[in-house]
Structure formats: structure tokens, C-alpha cells
Design a protein around this motif. Structure first.
Motif, PDB file in Angstrom:
ATOM      1  N   UNK A 131      46.175  84.921 -10.981  1.00 18.98           N
ATOM      2  CA  UNK A 131      46.248  83.485 -11.220  1.00 18.98           C
ATOM      3  C   UNK A 131      45.377  82.711 -10.235  1.00 18.98           C
ATOM      4  N   UNK A 132      45.314  83.194  -9.006  1.00 17.98           N
ATOM      5  CA  UNK A 132      44.456  82.568  -8.007  1.00 17.98           C
ATOM      6  C   UNK A 132      42.994  82.639  -8.436  1.00 17.98           C
ATOM      7  N   UNK A 133      42.581  83.834  -8.883  1.00 21.71           N
ATOM      8  CA  UNK A 133      41.193  84.013  -9.294  1.00 21.71           C
ATOM      9  C   UNK A 133      40.855  83.121 -10.488  1.00 21.71           C
ATOM     10  N   UNK A 134      41.781  83.048 -11.437  1.00 22.44           N
ATOM     11  CA  UNK A 134      41.546  82.221 -12.631  1.00 22.44           C
ATOM     12  C   UNK A 134      41.418  80.750 -12.249  1.00 22.44           C
ATOM     13  N   UNK A 181      53.869  68.560 -19.457  1.00 22.54           N
ATOM     14  CA  UNK A 181      54.444  69.781 -19.990  1.00 22.54           C
ATOM     15  C   UNK A 181      54.064  71.055 -19.294  1.00 22.54           C
ATOM     16  N   UNK A 182      53.459  70.980 -18.131  1.00 27.82           N
ATOM     17  CA  UNK A 182      53.056  72.182 -17.409  1.00 27.82           C
ATOM     18  C   UNK A 182      54.274  72.809 -16.745  1.00 27.82           C
ATOM     19  N   UNK A 183      54.352  74.128 -16.816  1.00 27.23           N
ATOM     20  CA  UNK A 183      55.451  74.849 -16.183  1.00 27.23           C
ATOM     21  C   UNK A 183      55.500  74.509 -14.691  1.00 27.23           C
ATOM     22  N   UNK A 184      56.699  74.206 -14.149  1.00 26.26           N
ATOM     23  CA  UNK A 184      56.791  73.799 -12.737  1.00 26.26           C
ATOM     24  C   UNK A 184      56.180  74.794 -11.762  1.00 26.26           C
ATOM     25  N   UNK A 189      48.023  81.345 -18.724  1.00 26.62           N
ATOM     26  CA  UNK A 189      49.095  82.193 -18.202  1.00 26.62           C
ATOM     27  C   UNK A 189      50.210  82.436 -19.210  1.00 26.62           C
ATOM     28  N   UNK A 190      49.971  81.908 -20.455  1.00 29.73           N
ATOM     29  CA  UNK A 190      50.922  82.102 -21.563  1.00 29.73           C
ATOM     30  C   UNK A 190      52.241  81.392 -21.372  1.00 29.73           C
TER      31      UNK A 190
END
Length: 389
Positions: A71-74, A265-268, A383-384
């Protein structure tokens, strides 16, 4: 007075106005006092730039590499791509418009003017490293710390970062208005100030339109990926935008940015990761301004704007922006080394860049913050994690 003390933009505007007027009236003996200060402060700035690069870039890269994996790289790749996009769009628009709107402007080299305020004395302050050496050393150390278990070394550079931040906040930024006053005083004395001010006004409008375009582009991508209305997403982020206009700091705006990213709506967990990270590494608005301002200054000074040189400058600027501290004017301070090493900007050109940048600092920071919200939506989708309607 308290408002004036805390508002760097107002201080810069007052410094430019006073320098532009008093240069016509102050006797040369008084003007040379300010020229002496500028000589000393400019020497200190040249000495400090390599240390600023090392002090900010090493811990920034070292700390980023330990917080997350894929996730960091993305997130980092998207933020860097967004920054590069803003830089190249700025280059394209600047080269298409500035030669026409600045065609009547011609600014000679300030330091070579036959009529100039000379300092009473100079103090030599040779830097410990040249700029390119400090950049390469910073990348080597930062990457090494991020991949290895160097707790002690990491702590040393985190402490060194605190020292550098203190130098920026207490020994550089407070004196920038006086330094810029001296520059404009000298330009008024040698008859170049009105050319510079006219240039300022012409390019600010272009840069403002550019930053609106970049934001719309970012949110069209985010809205398309999340299947939401991009303009509704932008509307939800407006409180963060206007907060950033006031604070002039992406870091100081993190709580508001985070709150309104969640409303999109982003996941916390994703928002809690992406927003603080992007506040450090995503500076599309700042890069856009620096590229445009550097091209404008090169054109009015009769310098050739080489495409290959600018490509390298934009790529390196995107990396140097990682080191931008969360204080007003931090991005331009982090970029001084790249301006010097790649574009060859001297102290006077750097001071003009600082003045131009600070004049639009609020809008650049607001663009950065709004863009952080768009990146969080994109990372959330990749990240689905489902985005709420």
C-alpha cells in the motif's frame, strides 16, 4: 501586529511594496546596509541549503519505508505520478503562454547591473557539500535506513531534522521578508522592479487556472474509479481547501482533510494512512508553481529553457518535494537545491522564486490538500475497499 507576525504572505507583500517605493528615496549609504545584510544572509542560505536537503530528505525517505508494504508503494507511486503530471502540465502551458505574455519583459541579470547597491563587506560561507553531493548522499542514506535496522542512525537524522526545522523556522523564514525587501530595494535602485512586478501579475493568473485544472483532472479520475460524481467529491473537500488557504500548511490541515475524506466514503484505515502520508510526499500544487515560476524567470532574464534540462528538473523536483516541511514556504525551501544544481539559479534568482512562491503559497497548499483527498479515494478503490455511495 500579532496577525502580521504570523502571516508570512502579508510580510512578503509589505516587503515588496516598501522595497519598490523606498528604492527611489533612500540614500545609497542606507541602501548599502540592506545590501550588506543580503550578502551575509545569501551566503548563509547557500551554506544551509545542502544541510537542509540532508536534514529533510534522509528522515523523510527513511521513515516512509517502514510504515506499510504494498500500500505504501502504491500510494507513493500515485503521489509521485500526480506531482510529475502537475509539473509537466505546468511546463507545457508555461512554454505555450509565457513567451507571448512576457514578450515585452526583459530583465537583465541583477548582479551584473551597472547601477547596483554594493555591500559594505562580504563574509565567505562555503558550504560543506555541493548540492548534488548532498542530494545523492541523502538518497543513499534514506534508502539504506528504510531497508535496514539502523535505529540509532534513524534517531540521529530525526534529531538532525528537528535542528534543521528550527533553523528554517527561526533563522531563515523570519528574515525572508527583509531579504526580499533588500532585493526589491536594489531592483528599484537599478530600475528593474516594475518589470518584475508586471511579470508577477501576469503569471499568477495562469498558475491559478492551472491548479484548478489539475484538481478537476484528479477528481475526474477518482470519481471514475469510485463511480461517484467528481464535482460532488470536490465539494465535500472544500472545507479542507479553505482551511489550507488559511494555514498554508498541508500538515496543519491533516485533521480537516481526514474528516472530509471520510465523508467521501474512504475506509477509515485507508484514509488514516493515505492522508498523513500524502501531506508529506504529494505536492502537485507546489511543483506546478515552482516549474511555472522558474520558466517565467528564465524567460524574462533571456535564458534558454532547455526541454531535456526541464525534464530532469521536474523529476528531481518531485523527489525533493518529499522533503518539504509542513510549514508555510517549506516546499520552496526544499527545492532551492534543485533550482541551484540543475537550473543554475543564483541567490538573487532564488530570492525572486521565494517571493513568487510565497505570493501564491496558499493556493498551492490548497491544491496539494485537495489532491490528497483524490489520491485517498483512488488508493481506497485499488485496495478493494468499497467506497460508500
Amino acid at each position: 501586529m500579532k496577525f502580521l507576525k504570523k502571516n508570512l504572505l502579508v510580510q512578503i507583500i509589505i516587503a515588496i511594496a516598501l522595497g519598490s517605493v523606498l528604492g527611489n528615496y533612500l540614500p545609497e549609504s542606507i541602501g548599502r546596509i540592506f545590501s550588506t545584510f543580503n550578502s551575509v544572509f545569501g551566503g548563509f542560505l547557500g551554506f544551509a541549503i545542502p544541510l537542509i536537503i540532508i536534514g529533510l530528505i534522509v528522515p523523510a525517505i527513511g521513515n516512509i519505508g517502514k510504515n506499510a508494504g504494498k500500500l505504501l508503494l502504491i500510494t507513493t507511486a500515485i503521489a509521485y505520478g500526480s506531482t510529475l503530471f502537475a509539473g509537466f502540465i505546468s511546463y507545457g502551458v508555461s512554454m505555450a503562454t509565457f513567451p507571448n505574455i512576457l514578450a515585452t519583459e526583459q530583465l537583465g541579470n541583477i548582479t551584473e547591473s551597472t547601477k547596483s547597491l554594493t555591500p559594505y563587506f562580504n563574509i565567505e560561507m562555503p558550504p560543506m557539500f555541493d548540492v548534488m553531493s548532498s542530494l545523492i548522499l541523502s538518497f543513499m542514506l534514506g534508502i539504506g535506513i528504510s531497508k535496514g535496522d539502523f535505529k540509532y542512525l534513524e534517531g540521529v537524522f530525526n534529531n538532525f531534522q528537528d535542528i534543521i526545522m528550527s533553523v528554517i523556522n527561526k533563522a531563515i523564514i523570519p528574515f525572508l521578508p527583509l531579504f526580499i525587501f533588500g532585493i526589491f530595494l536594489n531592483m528599484t535602485y537599478n530600475g528593474q522592479v516594475f518589470i518584475v512586478l508586471d511579470t508577477f501579475l501576469k503569471i499568477i493568473g495562469v498558475i491559478f487556472i492551472l491548479h484548478i485544472f489539475v484538481l478537476i483532472f484528479q477528481y475526474v479520475i477518482a470519481g471514475t474509479m469510485s463511480k461517484q460524481n467528481p464535482f460532488k467529491l470536490m465539494k465535500n473537500m472544500l472545507p479542507a481547501y479553505f482551511t489550507a488557504l488559511g494555514t498554508q500548511s498541508s500538515a496543519a490541515t491533516i485533521p480537516v482533510t481526514l474528516e472530509h475524506t471520510l465523508k467521501n466514503g474512504v475506509d477509515p484505515k485507508i484514509a488514516g494512512f493515505a492522508i498523513p502520508l500524502c501531506a508529506t510526499i504529494h505536492l502537485a500544487g507546489s511543483t506546478l508553481k515552482i516549474v511555472a515560476c522558474s520558466i517565467a524567470l528564465m524567460l524574462v532574464q533571456g535564458q534558454n529553457v532547455d526541454f531535456t534540462l526541464m525534464v530532469g528538473f521536474i523529476f528531481m523536483l518531485g523527489i525533493a518535494m518529499v522533503a518539504a516541511p509542513g510549514v508555510p514556504g517549506g516546499a520552496i525551501m526544499a527545492s532551492l537545491g534543485v533550482l541551484s544544481s540543475i537550473l543554475g539559479f543564483d541567490t538573487e534568482q532564488q530570492s525572486l522564486m521565494i517571493a513568487l512562491y510565497i505570493a501564491m503559497d496558499s493556493f498551492g497548499t490548497a491544491c496539494n490538500v485537495m489532491g490528497d483527498g483524490a489520491i485517498a479515494i483512488i488508493v481506497n478503490k485499488i485496495s478493494n475497499k468499497p467506497v460508500a455511495a
